[in-house]
Design a protein around this motif. Structure first.
Motif, short mmCIF file in Angstrom:
data_model
loop_
_atom_site.label_atom_id
_atom_site.label_comp_id
_atom_site.label_asym_id
_atom_site.label_seq_id
_atom_site.Cartn_x
_atom_site.Cartn_y
_atom_site.Cartn_z
N TYR A 27 31.25 45.33 34.84
CA TYR A 27 32.02 44.12 34.51
C TYR A 27 31.71 42.99 35.50
O TYR A 27 31.48 41.84 35.10
CB TYR A 27 33.51 44.45 34.52
CG TYR A 27 34.42 43.24 34.62
CD1 TYR A 27 34.61 42.40 33.53
CD2 TYR A 27 35.06 42.95 35.82
CE1 TYR A 27 35.44 41.28 33.62
CE2 TYR A 27 35.89 41.84 35.92
CZ TYR A 27 36.08 41.01 34.82
OH TYR A 27 36.88 39.90 34.93
N HIS A 29 29.03 42.58 37.46
CA HIS A 29 27.67 42.07 37.28
C HIS A 29 27.56 41.20 36.04
O HIS A 29 26.80 40.21 36.01
CB HIS A 29 26.68 43.24 37.22
CG HIS A 29 26.27 43.74 38.57
ND1 HIS A 29 25.52 42.99 39.44
CD2 HIS A 29 26.52 44.92 39.21
CE1 HIS A 29 25.32 43.67 40.56
NE2 HIS A 29 25.92 44.84 40.44
N ASP A 30 28.32 41.53 35.01
CA ASP A 30 28.35 40.70 33.80
C ASP A 30 28.92 39.32 34.12
O ASP A 30 28.41 38.29 33.64
CB ASP A 30 29.18 41.38 32.71
CG ASP A 30 29.11 40.63 31.39
OD1 ASP A 30 28.00 40.39 30.91
OD2 ASP A 30 30.18 40.27 30.87
N GLN A 31 29.94 39.29 34.97
CA GLN A 31 30.51 38.00 35.40
C GLN A 31 29.48 37.17 36.15
O GLN A 31 29.40 35.95 35.99
CB GLN A 31 31.74 38.24 36.28
CG GLN A 31 32.93 38.85 35.56
CD GLN A 31 33.46 37.94 34.47
OE1 GLN A 31 33.79 36.79 34.72
NE2 GLN A 31 33.52 38.46 33.24
N ARG A 33 26.19 37.33 35.79
CA ARG A 33 25.18 36.86 34.83
C ARG A 33 25.68 35.66 34.03
O ARG A 33 24.90 34.80 33.65
CB ARG A 33 24.79 38.00 33.87
CG ARG A 33 23.84 39.02 34.49
CD ARG A 33 23.30 39.96 33.44
NE ARG A 33 24.34 40.81 32.88
CZ ARG A 33 24.69 42.00 33.37
NH1 ARG A 33 24.08 42.47 34.45
NH2 ARG A 33 25.63 42.71 32.81
N ARG A 34 26.98 35.61 33.83
CA ARG A 34 27.56 34.51 33.05
C ARG A 34 27.80 33.27 33.91
O ARG A 34 28.31 32.26 33.41
CB ARG A 34 28.88 34.96 32.42
CG ARG A 34 28.70 36.03 31.38
CD ARG A 34 30.02 36.39 30.74
NE ARG A 34 29.87 37.44 29.76
CZ ARG A 34 30.79 37.75 28.85
NH1 ARG A 34 31.93 37.07 28.81
NH2 ARG A 34 30.58 38.73 27.99
N GLY A 35 27.47 33.36 35.21
CA GLY A 35 27.64 32.20 36.08
C GLY A 35 29.08 31.92 36.45
O GLY A 35 29.51 30.76 36.46
N SER A 36 29.84 32.96 36.75
CA SER A 36 31.24 32.81 37.13
C SER A 36 31.39 31.84 38.30
O SER A 36 30.54 31.79 39.20
CB SER A 36 31.82 34.17 37.53
OG SER A 36 33.09 34.02 38.15
N ASP A 37 32.47 31.06 38.29
CA ASP A 37 32.72 30.16 39.41
C ASP A 37 33.27 30.92 40.63
O ASP A 37 33.55 30.32 41.66
CB ASP A 37 33.68 29.03 39.01
CG ASP A 37 35.01 29.52 38.47
OD1 ASP A 37 35.21 30.77 38.43
OD2 ASP A 37 35.85 28.69 38.10
N THR A 39 31.46 33.43 42.00
CA THR A 39 30.27 34.22 42.32
C THR A 39 30.31 34.79 43.74
O THR A 39 30.01 35.97 43.96
CB THR A 39 29.00 33.35 42.14
OG1 THR A 39 28.84 33.07 40.74
CG2 THR A 39 27.76 34.08 42.63
#
Length: 214
Positions: A27, A29-31, A33-37, A39
């Motif tokens: 979960y 790593h998926d965040q 990849r999505r460019g979470s603020d 990071t």
């Protein structure tokens, strides 16, 4: 598992930090990849989790990726130092901690880790200023006081070391590390019976301490 996205992220970060990666690593790593603020928080939590579970390669890869994006991020540099210290590479860790302190001299956690590296390398004189600074800042911190006493002792300043250890033992009579160092002082002075008294007390508290037999 929480349904609210913000609560879910916070829950996952805590799980990761404590090394409970099975349920949250994918979960997080998926965040990323999505460019979470978030990071930096996510990478920090994953790195701490990898360190707790001795996945050193993954921890280093995470730090390297972080520093590619933010080469002067003090938390990334701090964690980099912690990884190298964990794998007994104090000389390499020193570079990271020194850079942290160049960027933020108020990072006492990095200053403390830096002194650990210097003591492992037996650079007692170089460690002294930072140990003294930390002792002044945190006079009630027994671990810092004991390390300062140990450095004093190894530089031949026996009476100063004894005073520091006695101050710790007055407040914490069952502090195993202080008892052990106190015994070493007496042993060095040739007072075998006195040394045995202190070391026996330390051994009762932690009979498996390998440092008792060094």
């Amino acid at each position: 598992q929480p349904s609210n996205p913000l609560v879910l992220l916070e829950w996952a970060l805590l799980r990761a930090q404590f090394g409970e990666l099975e349920a949250v690593e994918g979960y997080l790593h998926d965040q990323l990849r999505r460019g979470s603020d978030q990071t930096s928080l996510i990478q920090g939590a994953l790195i701490e989790g990898y360190m707790r579970t001795y996945r050193i390669g993954s921890a280093l890869a995470g730090v390297e990726d972080w520093l590619k994006r933010q080469p002067d991020d003090t938390q990334a540099l701090f964690l980099q130092g912690c990884i190298w210290l964990q794998v007994e590479r104090p000389q390499t860790a020193l570079t990271s901690y020194r850079r942290v302190l160049e960027l933020d001299p108020q990072r006492d956690d990095a200053r403390w880790r830096l002194t650990q590296c210097l003591l492992k390398l037996r650079s007692y004189e170089e460690a002294n200023p930072d140990l003294e600074y930390l002792h002044r800042r945190y006079p009630q911190n027994a671990e810092m006081t004991i390390e300062l006493a140990s450095a004093r002792f190894k530089q031949g300043q026996v009476s100063e070391a004894q005073q520091l250890l006695d101050a710790v033992l007055a407040e914490h009579p069952d502090n195993e590390a202080a008892l052990r160092e106190r015994g070493r002082l007496e042993l060095e002075a040739g007072k075998v019976a006195e040394a045995e008294k202190w070391l026996r007390q330390a051994a009762q508290l932690n009979p498996r301490d390998p440092q008792l037999f060094q």
